[in-house]
Structure formats: structure tokens, C-alpha cells
Design a protein around this motif. Structure first.
Motif, mmCIF file in Angstrom:
data_model
loop_
_atom_site.group_PDB
_atom_site.id
_atom_site.type_symbol
_atom_site.label_atom_id
_atom_site.label_comp_id
_atom_site.label_asym_id
_atom_site.label_seq_id
_atom_site.Cartn_x
_atom_site.Cartn_y
_atom_site.Cartn_z
ATOM 1 N N VAL A 213 2.508 -4.922 10.535
ATOM 2 C CA VAL A 213 1.951 -3.629 10.575
ATOM 3 C C VAL A 213 2.727 -2.500 10.433
ATOM 4 C CG1 VAL A 213 0.547 -1.846 12.104
ATOM 5 C CG2 VAL A 213 -0.129 -4.142 12.079
ATOM 6 N N ALA A 214 3.922 -2.714 11.191
ATOM 7 C CA ALA A 214 5.063 -1.423 10.876
ATOM 8 C C ALA A 214 5.716 -1.444 9.502
ATOM 9 C CB ALA A 214 6.199 -1.724 11.876
ATOM 10 N N ALA A 215 5.620 -2.637 9.028
ATOM 11 C CA ALA A 215 6.131 -2.718 7.640
ATOM 12 C C ALA A 215 5.194 -1.857 6.558
ATOM 13 C CB ALA A 215 6.312 -3.968 6.956
ATOM 14 N N TYR A 216 3.690 -2.138 6.548
ATOM 15 C CA TYR A 216 3.122 -1.445 5.783
ATOM 16 C C TYR A 216 2.772 0.082 6.276
ATOM 17 C CZ TYR A 216 1.501 -5.774 3.461
ATOM 18 O OH TYR A 216 1.299 -6.731 2.319
ATOM 19 N N ARG A 217 2.674 0.105 7.445
ATOM 20 C CA ARG A 217 2.879 1.623 8.045
ATOM 21 C C ARG A 217 3.897 2.455 7.314
ATOM 22 N NH1 ARG A 217 -1.140 3.723 9.469
ATOM 23 N NH2 ARG A 217 -0.678 4.698 7.467
ATOM 24 N N LYS A 218 5.141 1.944 7.278
ATOM 25 C CA LYS A 218 6.356 2.763 6.732
ATOM 26 C C LYS A 218 5.906 2.840 5.152
ATOM 27 C CE LYS A 218 11.462 2.343 6.256
ATOM 28 N NZ LYS A 218 12.502 1.454 6.315
ATOM 29 N N ALA A 219 5.688 1.941 4.650
ATOM 30 C CA ALA A 219 5.459 2.173 3.108
ATOM 31 C C ALA A 219 4.263 3.035 2.722
ATOM 32 C CB ALA A 219 5.176 0.687 2.365
ATOM 33 N N ILE A 220 3.054 2.896 3.397
ATOM 34 C CA ILE A 220 2.049 3.710 2.856
ATOM 35 C C ILE A 220 2.309 5.284 3.271
ATOM 36 C CG2 ILE A 220 -0.212 4.384 4.152
ATOM 37 C CD1 ILE A 220 -0.587 1.267 4.471
ATOM 38 N N ASP A 221 2.941 5.371 4.379
ATOM 39 C CA ASP A 221 3.508 6.774 4.887
ATOM 40 C C ASP A 221 4.307 7.375 3.950
ATOM 41 O OD1 ASP A 221 1.912 6.630 7.049
ATOM 42 O OD2 ASP A 221 3.346 6.623 8.560
ATOM 43 N N GLY A 222 5.395 6.554 3.373
ATOM 44 C CA GLY A 222 6.447 6.939 2.377
ATOM 45 C C GLY A 222 5.816 7.204 1.113
ATOM 46 N N TYR A 223 4.787 6.533 0.721
ATOM 47 C CA TYR A 223 4.056 7.032 -0.736
ATOM 48 C C TYR A 223 3.196 8.034 -0.425
ATOM 49 C CZ TYR A 223 1.225 6.880 -4.842
ATOM 50 O OH TYR A 223 0.634 7.142 -5.869
ATOM 51 N N ILE A 224 2.465 8.341 0.637
ATOM 52 C CA ILE A 224 1.381 9.570 0.812
ATOM 53 C C ILE A 224 2.460 10.805 0.900
ATOM 54 C CG2 ILE A 224 0.081 10.704 2.905
ATOM 55 C CD1 ILE A 224 -1.198 7.799 3.182
ATOM 56 N N ALA A 225 3.677 10.423 1.783
ATOM 57 C CA ALA A 225 4.288 11.822 1.853
ATOM 58 C C ALA A 225 5.031 12.202 0.496
ATOM 59 C CB ALA A 225 5.549 11.468 2.883
ATOM 60 N N ASP A 226 5.409 11.487 -0.434
ATOM 61 C CA ASP A 226 5.807 11.930 -1.629
ATOM 62 C C ASP A 226 5.553 10.708 -2.698
ATOM 63 O OD1 ASP A 226 7.371 12.824 -3.583
ATOM 64 O OD2 ASP A 226 9.401 12.626 -2.669
ATOM 65 N N PRO A 227 4.287 10.968 -3.355
ATOM 66 C CA PRO A 227 4.013 9.843 -4.344
ATOM 67 C C PRO A 227 4.956 9.831 -5.698
ATOM 68 C CG PRO A 227 2.084 11.139 -3.607
ATOM 69 C CD PRO A 227 3.240 12.005 -2.914
ATOM 70 N N THR A 228 5.271 10.791 -6.029
ATOM 71 C CA THR A 228 6.106 11.199 -7.106
ATOM 72 C C THR A 228 7.836 10.516 -6.976
ATOM 73 O OG1 THR A 228 6.620 13.240 -7.170
ATOM 74 C CG2 THR A 228 5.031 12.665 -8.396
ATOM 75 N N GLY A 229 7.930 10.723 -5.788
ATOM 76 C CA GLY A 229 9.405 10.452 -5.305
ATOM 77 C C GLY A 229 9.444 9.050 -4.705
ATOM 78 N N TYR A 230 8.241 8.487 -4.602
ATOM 79 C CA TYR A 230 8.284 7.161 -3.941
ATOM 80 C C TYR A 230 8.931 6.040 -4.542
ATOM 81 C CZ TYR A 230 6.427 3.061 -1.564
ATOM 82 O OH TYR A 230 6.271 1.675 -0.863
ATOM 83 N N SER A 231 9.673 5.278 -3.742
ATOM 84 C CA SER A 231 10.371 3.889 -4.342
ATOM 85 C C SER A 231 10.382 3.084 -3.166
ATOM 86 C CB SER A 231 11.624 4.226 -4.821
ATOM 87 O OG SER A 231 12.658 4.560 -3.802
ATOM 88 N N PHE A 232 10.163 1.640 -3.540
ATOM 89 C CA PHE A 232 9.979 0.757 -2.401
ATOM 90 C C PHE A 232 11.305 0.498 -1.676
ATOM 91 C CE2 PHE A 232 10.053 -3.635 -0.792
ATOM 92 C CZ PHE A 232 9.139 -3.629 -0.033
ATOM 93 N N ASP A 233 11.298 0.607 -0.432
ATOM 94 C CA ASP A 233 12.673 0.518 0.502
ATOM 95 C C ASP A 233 12.914 -0.917 0.538
ATOM 96 O OD1 ASP A 233 14.632 0.717 2.118
ATOM 97 O OD2 ASP A 233 13.590 1.990 3.569
ATOM 98 N N GLU A 234 13.990 -1.287 -0.198
ATOM 99 C CA GLU A 234 14.302 -2.551 -0.009
ATOM 100 C C GLU A 234 15.419 -3.078 1.177
ATOM 101 O OE1 GLU A 234 13.737 -4.851 -2.373
ATOM 102 O OE2 GLU A 234 12.956 -3.780 -4.106
ATOM 103 N N THR A 235 15.635 -2.299 2.028
ATOM 104 C CA THR A 235 16.283 -2.346 3.077
ATOM 105 C C THR A 235 16.015 -3.378 3.884
ATOM 106 O OG1 THR A 235 16.954 -0.014 2.933
ATOM 107 C CG2 THR A 235 17.657 -1.084 5.012
#
Length: 641
Positions: A263-285
Motif C-alpha cells: 500500500v505504501a509503495a502504491y500510495r507514493k507512486a500515485i501521489d507523485g504522479y498526481i502532484a506533477d504528471p509531466t514531471g513524474y518519473s518512477f522512483d527507482e530508489t
């Protein structure tokens, strides 16, 4: 505008502790089940909630401004209807969930009849895969559909655009290889239905791929149906842009730590895309830690196209648990089946003794008619090397049937995407001057789609009809007959038939599918297959051989689906007097030659007419491709949920 409310992250919970952890980890909603009537009943205490716990969970979720969905997503047997009604009333009056996730149409029927204020989401087990299906559910008050796992994101986007329905899609976890709701292997073999929350996962067995005719092993033993776990974490933008609203994580039998991490992993990815769709990139960390802690290998399943061999966990090394092992299927004259039939009175509702036969070719249609069929089902799927019925062959089959005072009903595919429905539309337009006696459909979408042609509508096996409330629902939708599920043991089958106003057809003999899969296993496992150079290999017959030595025939149809068969054909001839009160008995001769079709029809006609058939039956056993079995009937019941 894309914002935090545009997407719902939906988490599973098998107990209250996990429920709280899911919300604390960022879930917008949590789904869970009660002690009965859901798809996770192997360990009721460990992975399901009491009514008191459900009420506490609902209160906790609403206090946190989150939602709770309760899974009522299994098929309901006739004897479960009364306790189901009590449960629905408790859910409505006391627990007050935000929605129920529902498979069985009986639940929808009862909610409407009882006037309950319960919102409904259509479960993935309903196999929602076409536009008319979604509109039909909308008209019934259903507010969301969990679309079939076989649909690509492109198909999901089109359904969303056409219907405006709220779409839920699996994003992570254990996936079935079979078309949603179309696997009866566990239910028939073990009396524990996957459609009733008791799947013993025959798809996780090891199989050899063999030439069915020669027995030659073409690919040695491996876990050929063991599809990997869905993981869409790297594809969040694609999911959102396809119009998926609810991102569903599978795993109600998973521990708190597993659910929290996912859940935490998907929450982070979803929120990241919603906050900045054009600047979003998958966080490989964090990916490597996430990947190393996977259960099975990861796959996108069919989100971006057809499944491939690379999506299968062939080694079996990462299977967390094997629920069963292969067994020899029971013979048609099994003593347990005989005892079960003898313990229950015959079906006594009517005595029409109609014999319906599903055929695969014009010659088979003629053979069935000449040997005593009252009705033939023509068209629909056919298996290579046979060709689909042409318009002229359908016309000829109708003429042959009507000359003998036999009905001819047009069959339709069990899976009917919008593309297939468009083809069906053209077919029926061109057959308007042909006096068809009806049309056989396999899902609610097809049922509603064909109404405009004003033909009598027959509901097929794929509706998984288990109880009289669901039969009443189908009758309200316009069906004049429905076929009972082959997972119902005789006592339950009798109960369904006698309580239903809708005439019930019972499958009494035939080659029966254990699974239908949207994949080409011949392409996967035949060492010499090449789509361009050796496509004619698809015209040959192959099988999966399990560890008990049972061969499960593979049949490939014109819609590029594989039908996996039970090792033995259903044969209930020794008990035919028990079924004489059903509206109709059915022979499924789709995988039979005209000779076998004719002889099978002749034998059952003679049995229904009280004539001797012993010598013909001996001949049939000799010329049949497979031995005969008793299906689910060596069990007293399909085990309840």
C-alpha cells in the motif's frame, strides 16, 4: 482535473489489525469479508471478520474519512439463501458498508426485492467485459465494476469512455490464468469451488504438454498454468490515463506487513504522479527492495496485451503454497455417486423429458436430429481444425431441425467482447429471415444485446447459476431457460430446479471445460510452433498431463482462446431417472464427431423413452476419445461458504 480524489487506492484486509495498517499506510478504502459468503473461506478465523468486527471496521474507516467494501463475492447455494437474507439485513441496518462486492445475481435480486440501502460493485468474478453488460448493471443500480482480468488497459479505456461507469482494476497480487469466473476445476474435482471461495488451485499443479493422439511428451513437467503476480507499480500513469478509478491490491490472506509495504509503495507512486504528471518519473530508489520481497515473479498479465510464456512461473520455486495435488477423476459408475443419488429423491417438478444437444458442425447437427434430439444448439465456438458455422450452414441446420420438428437455437461465444458482439450483430441481421427458435447467451451483456432481435433467450453455463434467486433474476432479464452450474451436486441441483419458476436445463453428458483461458498454450509449449511457418500445428490436438497421469484436452477456438477439459467426460446415464423432472437435459457434443454425437443422442433418447441401450453404450465407450466420469456428483454437496 486530476487530484487526490481522482484515484482510489483499495487495499485488502483479512483481520482488523491489517485493516488498520492498510489505512495507516495510505489506503483510501479497504475491502474485507465476513465469516461467510466470500471468496476467502479456507481459514475463516484467520482471514475473515465477525459481524462485530465488520461494524468496528466500518466505524473506524468512516472516522478516518475512508471507505469499507465488504466482499459478498461468491456463488450462493440454494440452502444458503435464508442465511444470506439475514446477513444482508444486518449489513444494511447495523454495519453500513460503503458497498458490497458481488458475484451472484441472487444478491442483486434480493437487495432490490427487500428494498435494502446497499450499494453494489460487480465483482471480477462476474466477468464484465463488454459495453452492454456495464449498461445493464448501471440500470440495476450497480455503481462500479471490477472488470475482467483479461482486459487490456486500452479495452478498459474504451469501456470507460462508452459507459462512464466507475472502473476498478487489479494492480497487484495473485492472478488466475482462467477467464474470470470461468474455472470450475476445483469445484468439480474436489467439491470445493473457486467460485465459492474454496479454490484448491489446480492451475498451480505441474503438467506435461503432450500430443493427445500419440502421447508423445513435447514439453516436460513444469508449472504451465502458474501465472506470476500482477505488479503495476511501474505503470501508474498508464493506469490513470486509461480511466481506472480504483486501484485494487489482491491479498486478503496476506500478513499486515505485506499489505502495509504494498500500500505504501502504491500510495507514493500515485501521489507523485498526481502532484506533477509531466514531471513524474518512477522512483527507482525503493524498487530493488520491493522487487526482492515479491512472492512470485512479477508480470503485467494482460494490461498491455496477451499473456506470454515469460509471464508463467514454470519452475514453481516461488509458489508460497500448494493447496492440492492432482487426483484420478471419478468414474461415471463411482459408488459414492450412486450412494448420493440414491439418498435423494428424483427431481419431481415436471416430466417433459426434452433432450437438447450442443453440436459443432452441420453433420453433427444432422446426426443429433436423426437420433432423437428435441433441440440443437448451433454456432458459437468451434475448435480447430473444424471451421466456424457459415451463414449457409446455419440455415441448413435450421431446415434440417425444422423438418424433423426439432428446435434450432443459435449459440454465442462464452466471452463476447464488443468486437465479437459487433460480429454477432451482423450475423443476426443476415439471419433475420431464418426462423431461429432462440439464442443461447453466456453473459448479461450478450443477453441484453440480443433482445432487439426478439428471439427467445436461453442462459448458458457461464452464468454459473447456483440458486433460484439468481434464476428469478435471469427470468426478469428476459431468459426463458437457464442451464444449471456443473459445480452443483445433485441435492443442490434438485433444490435449484424445484424452487425455480424459470425452466432449468441440466448438463447430463458431454466433454466439459474445466477452464477457459485467453491464451494460446500450444504457442507457449510446442517446440516447433511458429505463427508464420507452422501455424497448422494449431489444427492438431494436444493435452496437459497432470501428475496423476490424467490428460486434459486442449482445444483452440476461432477467438484465440484455449479450452482446457476435464480428463473424463461427464456421464450421468446410470442416474437418468433422477433427472426426468428437469425442464431439459443436455448433451454437450462440442468436442464430438458426428458419429459420437449421434450415438450419444440415441442412447439418451432411448433411456428417456424407457428403451434398452446397453449394447449401444458399450460401443460408445469404445469409440469415445475420453473415459466417462461422474463430475461433482461423488460429493454430497458443493461445499458451502
Amino acid at each position: 482535473m486530476l487530484n487526490r480524489k481522482s484515484v482510489e487506492l483499495l487495499a485488502p484486509a483479512g483481520n482488523f489489525e491489517t485493516f488498520v495498517a492498510a489505512i495507516e499506510s495510505g489506503a483510501d478504502a479497504v475491502y474485507c469479508g465476513g465469516r461467510h459468503f466470500n471468496m476467502r473461506v479456507h481459514n475463516l478465523q484467520a482471514f475473515n471478520f465477525t459481524n462485530e468486527e465488520l461494524k468496528a471496521a466500518a466505524e473506524y474507516a468512516h472516522k478516518c474519512d475512508k471507505k469499507i467494501y465488504i466482499t459478498l463475492n461468491n456463488l450462493i447455494s440454494p440452502e444458503e439463501i435464508a442465511p444470506l437474507i439475514d446477513y444482508l439485513k444486518i449489513l444494511d441496518a447495523e454495519i453500513k458498508p460503503d458497498a458490497l462486492i458481488v458475484q451472484d445475481f441472487a444478491v442483486i435480486n434480493l437487495i432490490r426485492k427487500l428494498g435494502l440501502n446497499l450499494e453494489v460493485h460487480a465483482s471480477v468474478m462476474q466477468n464484465v467485459h463488454n459495453t452492454p453488460y456495464i449498461f445493464a448493471l448501471k440500470n440495476l443500480g450497480v455503481s462500479r465494476v471490477v472488470v475482467g482480468r483479461e482486459l487490456s488497459l486500452n479495452e478498459v479505456a474504451l469501456l470507460k469512455q462508452k459507459t462512464g461507469m466507475q472502473i476498478e482494476y487489479f494492480v497487484h497480487g495473485d492472478m488466475c490464468i482462467a477467464v474470470s469466473g470461468q474455472c470450475v476445476h476445483s469445484g468439480v474435482t474436489f467439491g470445493q469451488s473457486g467460485n465459492r471461495g474454496r479454490c484448491l488451485k489446480p492451475c498451480r499443479w505441474a503438467y506435461k504438454f503432450i500430443d493427445e493422439v500419440t502421447g508423445e511428451v513435447l514439453d516436460d513437467s513444469s508449472y504451465k498454468l502458474a501465472v506470476g503476480d500482477m505488479c503495476m507499480l511501474r505503470k501508474i500513469p498508464e493506469m490513470i490515463q486509461a480511466g481506472v478509478y480504483s486501484f485494487k491490491i489482491e491479498g486478503r490472506m496476506r500478513p499486515k506487513e505485506f499489505v502495509s509495504r504494498i500500500v505504501a509503495a502504491y500510495r507514493k507512486a500515485i501521489d507523485g504522479y498526481i502532484a506533477d504528471p509531466t514531471g513524474y518519473s518512477f522512483d527507482e530508489t525503493d524498487w530493488q527492495d520491493f522487487y526482492q520481497n515479491r512472492v512470485r515473479k512479477f508480470t503485467y498479465v494482460q494490461a498491455f496485451g496477451k499473456l506470454t510464456k515469460a509471464d508463467i512461473g514454470l519452475s514453481g520455486k516461488h509458489e508460497p503454497r500448494f493447496f492440492s495435488q492432482a487426483v484420478i477423476e471419478k468414474s461415471f459408475d463411482d459408488s459414492s455417486a450412486a450412494n448420493n443419488f440414491n439418498a435423494v429423491e428424483k427431481i419431481s417438478k415436471s416430466n417433459c423429458e426434452k433432450l437438447n444437444v450442443r453440436v459443432s458442425s452441420l453433420e453433427s447437427a444432422k446426426s443429433a436430429v436423426e437420433n432423437g434430439a428435441d433441440l440443437i444448439y448451433i454456432g458459437g465456438e468451434v475448435f480447430r481444425p473444424q471451421k466456424p458455422f457459415t451463414l449457409e450452414e446455419i440455415k441448413s441446420a435450421v431446415e434440417i431441425a425444422h423438418t424433423a420438428n426439432v428446435k434450432a437455437v443459435l449459440n454465442t461465444p462464452r466471452v463476447t467482447t464488443d468486437k465479437i458482439l459487433a460480429e454477432l450483430d451482423l450475423q443476426l441481421e443476415k439471419l433475420q429471415n431464418v426462423q431461429l427458435d432462440g439464442i443461447l447467451v453466456s453473459n448479461l451483456g450478450a443477453l441484453n444485446f440480443v433482445k432487439k432481435f426478439n428471439l427467445p433467450i436461453y442462459a448458458d453455463l457461464s452464468f454459473n447459476l447456483f440458486n433460484h434467486e439468481a434464476a428469478e433474476f435471469l427470468q426478469k432479464q428476459g431468459a426463458i431457460q437457464a442451464t444449471a452450474s456443473i459445480e452443483l451436486a445433485f441435492a443442490q441441483l434438485r433444490n435449484l430446479t424445484e424452487k425455480s419458476d424459470l425452466p432449468i436445463e441440466i448438463l447430463i453428458h458431454g466433454a466439459t471445460e474445466s477452464m477457459i483461458c485467453d491464451h494460446n498454450f500450444i504457442q507457449f509449449y510446442h517446440p516447433d510452433f511458429n505463427e508464420f511457418a507452422t501455424a497448422d500445428i494449431l489444427d492438431k490436438h494436444f493435452a496437459l498431463q497432470d501428475s496423476a497421469g490424467e490428460n486434459h484436452s486442449l482445444r483452440y477456438d476461432q477467438f484465440e482462446q484455449t479450452h482446457i477439459y476435464f480428463a473424463k467426460d461427464l456421464c450421468l446415464l446410470p442416474y437418468i431417472e433422477k433427472f426426468a423432472g428437469a425442464a431439459a437435459l443436455r448433451i454437450d457434443a462440442q468436442d464430438y464427431s458426428p458419429e459420437v454425437t449421434g450415438l450419444t443422442t440415441k442412447i439418451y433418447r432411448a433411456a428417456l423413452d424407457g428403451k434398452n441401450f446397453d449394447s449401444d453404450f458399450e460401443t460408445l465407450q469404445k469409440i469415445s476419445r475420453r473415459k466417462f466420469g461422474c463430475g461433482v456428483h461423488h460429493f454430497k454437496e458443493s461445499k458451502n461458504s
